[in-house]
Design a protein around this motif. Structure first.
Motif, short mmCIF file in Angstrom:
data_model
loop_
_atom_site.label_atom_id
_atom_site.label_comp_id
_atom_site.label_asym_id
_atom_site.label_seq_id
_atom_site.Cartn_x
_atom_site.Cartn_y
_atom_site.Cartn_z
N ALA A 45 1.21 -1.17 -0.33
CA ALA A 45 0.09 -0.13 0.20
C ALA A 45 0.87 1.19 -0.18
O ALA A 45 1.91 1.20 0.84
CB ALA A 45 -1.40 0.14 1.35
N ASN A 46 0.47 2.41 -0.69
CA ASN A 46 1.14 3.91 -0.54
C ASN A 46 -0.16 4.82 -0.68
O ASN A 46 -1.67 3.82 -0.69
CB ASN A 46 1.24 3.58 -1.68
CG ASN A 46 1.05 3.22 -3.29
OD1 ASN A 46 -0.22 3.98 -3.68
ND2 ASN A 46 1.53 2.63 -4.44
N VAL A 69 -1.98 -6.50 4.37
CA VAL A 69 -1.35 -5.42 3.87
C VAL A 69 0.64 -4.22 4.08
O VAL A 69 0.24 -4.66 6.05
CB VAL A 69 -2.73 -3.97 4.24
CG1 VAL A 69 -2.12 -2.50 3.23
CG2 VAL A 69 -4.02 -4.91 2.93
N VAL A 70 0.92 -4.24 4.02
CA VAL A 70 2.25 -3.97 3.84
C VAL A 70 1.87 -2.34 3.04
O VAL A 70 1.99 -1.78 2.71
CB VAL A 70 3.36 -4.50 3.56
CG1 VAL A 70 3.16 -5.29 3.96
CG2 VAL A 70 3.45 -4.45 2.01
N PRO A 71 3.00 -1.47 4.52
CA PRO A 71 3.43 0.31 3.71
C PRO A 71 4.29 -0.20 3.05
O PRO A 71 5.50 -0.08 3.79
CB PRO A 71 3.72 0.44 5.45
CG PRO A 71 3.88 -0.67 6.52
CD PRO A 71 3.96 -1.73 6.10
N ASP A 72 4.29 0.02 1.34
CA ASP A 72 5.45 0.54 1.23
C ASP A 72 5.21 1.60 1.09
O ASP A 72 6.78 2.55 0.89
CB ASP A 72 4.33 -0.73 -0.44
CG ASP A 72 5.74 -0.40 -1.57
OD1 ASP A 72 6.66 1.48 -2.59
OD2 ASP A 72 5.52 -1.22 -2.84
N GLY A 73 4.40 2.91 0.74
CA GLY A 73 4.69 4.01 0.56
C GLY A 73 5.17 5.01 1.43
O GLY A 73 4.96 4.06 2.79
N THR A 74 6.82 5.50 0.87
CA THR A 74 6.83 6.71 2.69
C THR A 74 5.93 7.47 3.10
O THR A 74 6.25 7.73 4.23
CB THR A 74 8.38 7.24 2.02
OG1 THR A 74 7.61 8.26 0.99
CG2 THR A 74 9.39 6.75 1.32
N GLY A 75 4.74 7.84 2.34
CA GLY A 75 3.96 8.68 2.96
C GLY A 75 3.05 7.96 3.84
O GLY A 75 1.79 8.85 4.74
N LEU A 76 2.59 6.87 3.35
CA LEU A 76 1.81 5.85 4.76
C LEU A 76 3.09 5.39 5.49
O LEU A 76 2.55 5.49 6.67
CB LEU A 76 1.55 4.19 3.93
CG LEU A 76 0.76 3.58 4.68
CD1 LEU A 76 -0.79 4.47 4.71
CD2 LEU A 76 -0.28 2.86 3.25
N VAL A 77 4.24 5.04 5.43
CA VAL A 77 5.77 5.30 6.85
C VAL A 77 5.04 6.82 7.84
O VAL A 77 5.11 6.71 9.02
CB VAL A 77 6.79 4.98 6.66
CG1 VAL A 77 7.47 5.28 7.72
CG2 VAL A 77 6.64 4.14 5.93
#
Length: 253
Positions: A45-46, A69-77
């Motif tokens: 996800a992003n 669902v894994v945190p792919d996008g840096t914005g999600l982190v």
């Protein structure tokens, strides 16, 4: 898989449970899922995907129903940190795919590649076979097929009984397609990989390590594909939305 039995920590982002596991934990979890033959849809996800889910009920259902669902996008982190529910690290889909292939090489698992153009998928298949010689690549086909052909494609893949299925189709099609057919496919790990095959085939380049560390991978991709600028407009919209909804998100811990 019953999502109520999820055994890993998550944060809720607009009704979507995002894993807090790091890469190593994620790979271990999925290794066990494959060994136990438990069906999993993996979404990397992003923010753009989160925004798509907020505006499209079908897409939202696919994301909410995914087993991981894994945190792919840096914005999600960033968002996870902002709402006080930090994830251990970013889990890029590109890297996750290769980590899973490393395990598949050790265990001689079966893999099917689906999506993008015939040229790109065949080139990717040949390069991956050379890099992971013990993986049993049981099939590969392009992603340009109509809804009327869906069941034919599903049946072809199901007969080959892969342990992992990597899918690269359009943003609006990829996750919903896996969600729609995952139980018929009955594959332990099904994962959307977006433009990964284009990178493997050499059609696109991945951002240099220094840009990845500075969380500028999205910008590097935009430079290579200027046509993505409309999608990128969702990034500031996501930041604004999270800032506005911080208290609401925090209350849903």
């Amino acid at each position: 898989m019953d999502k109520t039995q999820t055994k890993f920590p998550t944060l809720s982002m607009y009704g979507i449970d995002v894993s807090k596991m790091n890469m190593q934990e994620t790979v271990q979890y999925l290794t066990e899922a494959i060994q136990q033959k438990r069906t999993h849809q993996i979404i990397t996800a992003n923010p753009i995907m989160i925004m798509a889910a907020l505006n499209n009920a079908t897409f939202a259902k696919a994301m909410q129903s995914a087993e991981l669902v894994v945190p792919d996008g840096t914005g999600l982190v960033w968002a996870a940190n902002y709402v006080g529910q930090p994830v251990k690290e970013r889990v890029p889909g590109f890297d996750l795919m290769f980590e899973l292939l490393k395990v598949a090489n050790e265990k001689q698992w079966k893999v099917y590649l689906l999506g993008t153009t015939t040229e790109v998928i065949q080139e990717s298949s040949e390069k991956l076979k050379a890099q992971f010689p013990k993986v049993r690549f049981v099939g590969a086909r392009d992603g340009f097929f109509s809804e009327n052909e869906d069941m034919q494609v599903v049946e072809e893949i199901r007969k080959l009984s892969p342990d992992l299925l990597f899918v690269a189709r359009s943003v609006s099609t990829q996750e919903p397609w896996i969600y729609k057919y995952k139980h018929q496919l009955d594959i332990p790990v099904m994962m959307g990989v977006g433009g990964t095959f284009d990178v493997i085939a050499g059609k696109l380049k991945r951002a240099p390590k220094w840009m990845q560390k500075l969380r500028l991978e999205w910008f590097y991709r935009l430079l290579q594909q200027p046509s993505r600028y409309k999608r990128m407009l969702d990034l500031p919209k996501f930041v604004f939305r999270v800032r506005k909804d911080r208290d609401i998100i925090t209350q849903k811990r």
